[in-house]
Design an enzyme around this catalytic site. Sequence first.
Site, PDB file in Angstrom:
ATOM      1  N   ASP A   1       0.772  -0.957  -0.003  1.00 57.04           N
ATOM      2  CA  ASP A   1      -0.372   0.041   0.525  1.00 57.04           C
ATOM      3  C   ASP A   1       0.663   1.677  -0.247  1.00 57.04           C
ATOM      4  O   ASP A   1       1.916   1.531   0.975  1.00 57.04           O
ATOM      5  CB  ASP A   1      -0.980  -0.326   1.449  1.00 57.04           C
ATOM      6  CG  ASP A   1      -1.486   1.218   1.394  1.00 57.04           C
ATOM      7  OD1 ASP A   1      -2.422   1.179   0.489  1.00 57.04           O
ATOM      8  OD2 ASP A   1      -1.225   2.041   1.620  1.00 57.04           O
TER       9      ASP A   1
ATOM     10  N   TYR B   1       2.398  10.611   0.037  1.00 57.44           N
ATOM     11  CA  TYR B   1       4.049  10.497   1.539  1.00 57.44           C
ATOM     12  C   TYR B   1       5.214  10.122   0.788  1.00 57.44           C
ATOM     13  O   TYR B   1       5.886  10.052   0.409  1.00 57.44           O
ATOM     14  CB  TYR B   1       3.999   8.590   1.191  1.00 57.44           C
ATOM     15  CG  TYR B   1       2.439   8.036   1.657  1.00 57.44           C
ATOM     16  CD1 TYR B   1       1.412   8.981   2.593  1.00 57.44           C
ATOM     17  CD2 TYR B   1       1.799   6.695   1.716  1.00 57.44           C
ATOM     18  CE1 TYR B   1      -0.093   8.429   3.627  1.00 57.44           C
ATOM     19  CE2 TYR B   1       1.164   5.993   1.442  1.00 57.44           C
ATOM     20  CZ  TYR B   1      -0.023   6.624   2.643  1.00 57.44           C
ATOM     21  OH  TYR B   1      -0.979   6.467   3.090  1.00 57.44           O
TER      22      TYR B   1
ATOM     23  N   HIS C   1      -8.414   8.343  -0.871  1.00 59.72           N
ATOM     24  CA  HIS C   1      -7.267   8.543  -0.300  1.00 59.72           C
ATOM     25  C   HIS C   1      -8.399   9.359   1.664  1.00 59.72           C
ATOM     26  O   HIS C   1      -8.435   8.920   2.347  1.00 59.72           O
ATOM     27  CB  HIS C   1      -6.128   9.783  -0.071  1.00 59.72           C
ATOM     28  CG  HIS C   1      -5.293   9.221   1.173  1.00 59.72           C
ATOM     29  ND1 HIS C   1      -4.134   9.780   0.576  1.00 59.72           N
ATOM     30  CD2 HIS C   1      -4.972   9.398   1.937  1.00 59.72           C
ATOM     31  CE1 HIS C   1      -3.202   8.946   1.673  1.00 59.72           C
ATOM     32  NE2 HIS C   1      -3.940   8.991   2.579  1.00 59.72           N
TER      33      HIS C   1
ATOM     34  N   SER D   1     -10.910   5.185   0.932  1.00 59.40           N
ATOM     35  CA  SER D   1     -10.510   5.142   2.421  1.00 59.40           C
ATOM     36  C   SER D   1     -10.649   6.602   2.801  1.00 59.40           C
ATOM     37  O   SER D   1     -11.308   7.400   2.306  1.00 59.40           O
ATOM     38  CB  SER D   1      -8.204   5.459   2.504  1.00 59.40           C
ATOM     39  OG  SER D   1      -8.253   5.850   3.277  1.00 59.40           O
ATOM     40  N   ASN D   2     -10.584   6.646   4.435  1.00 56.11           N
ATOM     41  CA  ASN D   2     -11.309   7.193   5.219  1.00 56.11           C
ATOM     42  C   ASN D   2     -12.618   7.905   4.690  1.00 56.11           C
ATOM     43  O   ASN D   2     -12.473   9.131   5.006  1.00 56.11           O
ATOM     44  CB  ASN D   2      -9.784   9.163   5.336  1.00 56.11           C
ATOM     45  CG  ASN D   2      -8.537   7.969   6.332  1.00 56.11           C
ATOM     46  OD1 ASN D   2      -9.078   7.458   7.091  1.00 56.11           O
ATOM     47  ND2 ASN D   2      -7.902   8.116   5.808  1.00 56.11           N
TER      48      ASN D   2
ATOM     49  N   GLN E   1     -10.716   1.560   3.438  1.00 55.25           N
ATOM     50  CA  GLN E   1      -9.605   1.976   3.771  1.00 55.25           C
ATOM     51  C   GLN E   1      -9.519   2.705   5.538  1.00 55.25           C
ATOM     52  O   GLN E   1     -10.104   2.874   4.502  1.00 55.25           O
ATOM     53  CB  GLN E   1      -7.983   2.012   3.626  1.00 55.25           C
ATOM     54  CG  GLN E   1      -6.958   2.073   4.505  1.00 55.25           C
ATOM     55  CD  GLN E   1      -6.131   1.878   3.606  1.00 55.25           C
ATOM     56  OE1 GLN E   1      -4.623   3.103   3.743  1.00 55.25           O
ATOM     57  NE2 GLN E   1      -5.521   1.246   1.803  1.00 55.25           N
TER      58      GLN E   1
END
Length: 329
Positions: A50, A55, A136, A166-167, A192
């Site tokens: 992942d 990042y 994300h 995600s989130n 996620q």
Amino acid sequence: MRYRTIGTGAARRRVSAVCLGAMKLGGDIDDATSFAILDRFVEAGGTFVDTANNYRFWEPGCTPDDSEALLGRWRAARVGDLPDELVIATKLGARPTVPGGQQDTWEGLSRPAVRAAAEGSLKRLGVERLDLYYPHVEDRSVPLEETVDALSELVDAGTVGMLGASNHTAWRLERARGLAEAAGRHRYQVLQLRYSYIQPRADLGLPETAHVHANSEHLDFVRQENAAGRDTAVVAYTPLLMGAYSRSDRELSRAYEHPGTAARLAALDDVAAQVGATRNQVVLSWMIDHDPPIIPLVGVSKVAHVDEAMEAADLRLTRAQRRTLDEAA
């Protein structure tokens, strides 16, 4: 190593029951160590990695390209040596459009942003298709229909194999599912969220404000989706609470300051002693056999961390041991 199936139809993939988080690889962690971690993960049977397209832009000396670019270099250096079933998941939406930018500068989830983000991730990862692609974070400045359509178009074009989210709050996930179903679009098949054995209080926010913790509504949503034949997998990040289970120098935030934490840690120590495993390994095993099943996403900084996590995938707790853990309040 145990394995899980994620996705349905042509998107269906078999992945390791533990996912390796690559957030620090290539940025905080140098290439040589990052390569060693990834090599060991694959050697131990890992097939699920992942990352994200941002990042770790917030850390001094790091850029939003670091993790994806590192994975691209690793893949290029290991051509012919990687398993065909390797799945690399990445995310979009929280990449700053100016260096070090805060949330109001993030790329978001508009149709143009989705297309541009996918192109960037393909290039950095050095792939022709993104195996699993997550928004994300939510972007409520953009109509949800626009985001669902834009992501689905990537699947239709062959740019993306499978979609996740995600989130996201549970109600937004259900609304996205309804929109996708009504329009004949591709739905989110993987969620996620943050989750672990120790649970935070619902009335106190986490210090990591972008984190969305899985709650009973999320888990019920997944159970109902699976029962209806719309298989939905759960990937949980921060399963080991940033080292708090095993390191005295890692303190839990205020949200975890309640009587249930001490009770659960005592139960965890009891079961760990029974099976001869570490706290971390018991937590990961508990999550893998959770209802619904959860794929823990483990971030590591050393090869030894990989070994500990992968060994946990082979640890099976008895019903009595799970009851000890589940009933600790």
